[in-house]
Structure formats: C-alpha cells, structure tokens
Design a protein around this motif. Structure first.
Motif, PDB file in Angstrom:
ATOM      1  N   ALA A  41      -7.144  -5.905  -3.631  1.00  0.00           N
ATOM      2  CA  ALA A  41      -6.759  -4.364  -3.528  1.00  0.00           C
ATOM      3  C   ALA A  41      -7.128  -4.082  -2.022  1.00  0.00           C
ATOM      4  CB  ALA A  41      -7.785  -3.728  -4.368  1.00  0.00           C
ATOM      5  N   ASP A  42      -7.807  -4.867  -1.219  1.00  0.00           N
ATOM      6  CA  ASP A  42      -8.244  -4.601   0.392  1.00  0.00           C
ATOM      7  C   ASP A  42      -7.105  -5.231   1.026  1.00  0.00           C
ATOM      8  OD1 ASP A  42      -8.991  -7.069  -0.313  1.00  0.00           O
ATOM      9  OD2 ASP A  42     -10.887  -6.895   0.854  1.00  0.00           O
ATOM     10  N   ASN A  43      -6.176  -6.075   0.432  1.00  0.00           N
ATOM     11  CA  ASN A  43      -5.105  -6.686   1.442  1.00  0.00           C
ATOM     12  C   ASN A  43      -3.939  -5.732   1.519  1.00  0.00           C
ATOM     13  OD1 ASN A  43      -3.373  -8.405   2.578  1.00  0.00           O
ATOM     14  ND2 ASN A  43      -3.700 -10.039   1.436  1.00  0.00           N
ATOM     15  N   VAL A  44      -4.233  -4.586   2.199  1.00  0.00           N
ATOM     16  CA  VAL A  44      -2.890  -3.650   2.546  1.00  0.00           C
ATOM     17  C   VAL A  44      -1.648  -4.175   3.101  1.00  0.00           C
ATOM     18  CG1 VAL A  44      -2.456  -1.546   3.568  1.00  0.00           C
ATOM     19  CG2 VAL A  44      -4.661  -1.763   2.516  1.00  0.00           C
ATOM     20  N   PRO A  45      -1.734  -4.954   4.114  1.00  0.00           N
ATOM     21  CA  PRO A  45      -0.431  -5.617   4.430  1.00  0.00           C
ATOM     22  C   PRO A  45       0.412  -6.188   3.406  1.00  0.00           C
ATOM     23  CG  PRO A  45      -2.093  -5.928   6.151  1.00  0.00           C
ATOM     24  CD  PRO A  45      -2.780  -5.534   4.928  1.00  0.00           C
ATOM     25  N   SER A  46      -0.430  -6.974   2.414  1.00  0.00           N
ATOM     26  CA  SER A  46       0.380  -7.725   1.364  1.00  0.00           C
ATOM     27  C   SER A  46       0.708  -6.988   0.413  1.00  0.00           C
ATOM     28  CB  SER A  46      -0.238  -8.848   0.653  1.00  0.00           C
ATOM     29  OG  SER A  46       0.228  -9.581   0.135  1.00  0.00           O
ATOM     30  N   ILE A  47       0.057  -5.730   0.285  1.00  0.00           N
ATOM     31  CA  ILE A  47       0.672  -4.737  -0.905  1.00  0.00           C
ATOM     32  C   ILE A  47       2.028  -3.929  -0.315  1.00  0.00           C
ATOM     33  CG2 ILE A  47      -0.048  -2.331  -1.851  1.00  0.00           C
ATOM     34  CD1 ILE A  47      -2.999  -3.565  -1.813  1.00  0.00           C
ATOM     35  N   ARG A  48       1.690  -3.835   0.844  1.00  0.00           N
ATOM     36  CA  ARG A  48       3.246  -3.374   1.611  1.00  0.00           C
ATOM     37  C   ARG A  48       4.494  -4.174   1.485  1.00  0.00           C
ATOM     38  NH1 ARG A  48       0.294  -1.850   6.592  1.00  0.00           N
ATOM     39  NH2 ARG A  48      -0.852   0.252   6.076  1.00  0.00           N
ATOM     40  N   VAL A  49       4.233  -5.435   1.668  1.00  0.00           N
ATOM     41  CA  VAL A  49       5.203  -6.306   1.630  1.00  0.00           C
ATOM     42  C   VAL A  49       5.813  -6.320   0.156  1.00  0.00           C
ATOM     43  CG1 VAL A  49       5.633  -8.823   1.280  1.00  0.00           C
ATOM     44  CG2 VAL A  49       4.428  -8.023   3.459  1.00  0.00           C
ATOM     45  N   LEU A  50       4.741  -6.432  -0.859  1.00  0.00           N
ATOM     46  CA  LEU A  50       5.412  -6.382  -2.312  1.00  0.00           C
ATOM     47  C   LEU A  50       6.248  -5.075  -2.607  1.00  0.00           C
ATOM     48  CD1 LEU A  50       2.139  -8.127  -3.957  1.00  0.00           C
ATOM     49  CD2 LEU A  50       4.414  -9.040  -3.781  1.00  0.00           C
TER      50      LEU A  50
END
Length: 85
Positions: A41-50
C-alpha cells in the motif's frame, strides 16, 4: 504479475510500458480472462502504474506484509479482458 525496475530506471515510463505489454500478451496471445497484481500500500508509484493500465482495487489485506520494520497492507488489483487500459 511481477515487475521490478532498478532505481536509476524509474520515472522513465518503463513500468507503465511493461505492464501494458504484459496485459496485451495475457489477453491477446494467452487468451486470459483476468490479470491481477499485488502491491504494498505504500508503493504509490507502482499503484499509479497499475491504475494507469486499467487495474482496479479488488481487495486489501491489512497489516499483511512485514516490510522495513513494520507491517503494511497488501493491495490486490485486477483487470479483466476488455476493461481499462
């Protein structure tokens, strides 16, 4: 789905392009119905990619992963053929 980029290669669009190509392969060539991914949940860049590639949040496992001396939530994202991206 798993992807990792070296720190010096981040913020260049490689992650988004990789996920786009993986989805294209999964849906077009492997005829899969759904692709899913886990992300801290703290991996904001990867969340944005998804999310940029049409993935939607399907669930949250609270305090599921021990990372850097603390528990963090693990998010489950999914994308179905014909949706998003």
């Amino acid at each position: 789905m798993f992807y990792y980029l070296a720190p010096e290669e981040r913020s260049k669009g490689y992650g988004s392009e990789t996920v786009r190509l993986l989805c294209e392969y999964a849906f077009r060539h492997r005829n899969l119905h759904k692709v899913w991914a886990k992300v801290h949940a703290d991996n904001v860049p990867s969340i944005r990619v998804l999310e940029k590639n049409g993935f939607v949040l399907a669930g949250r496992l609270r305090d599921h992963v021990w990372n850097d001396g603390r528990y963090v939530d693990e998010l489950i994202y999914e994308r179905f053929r014909g949706e998003g991206g």
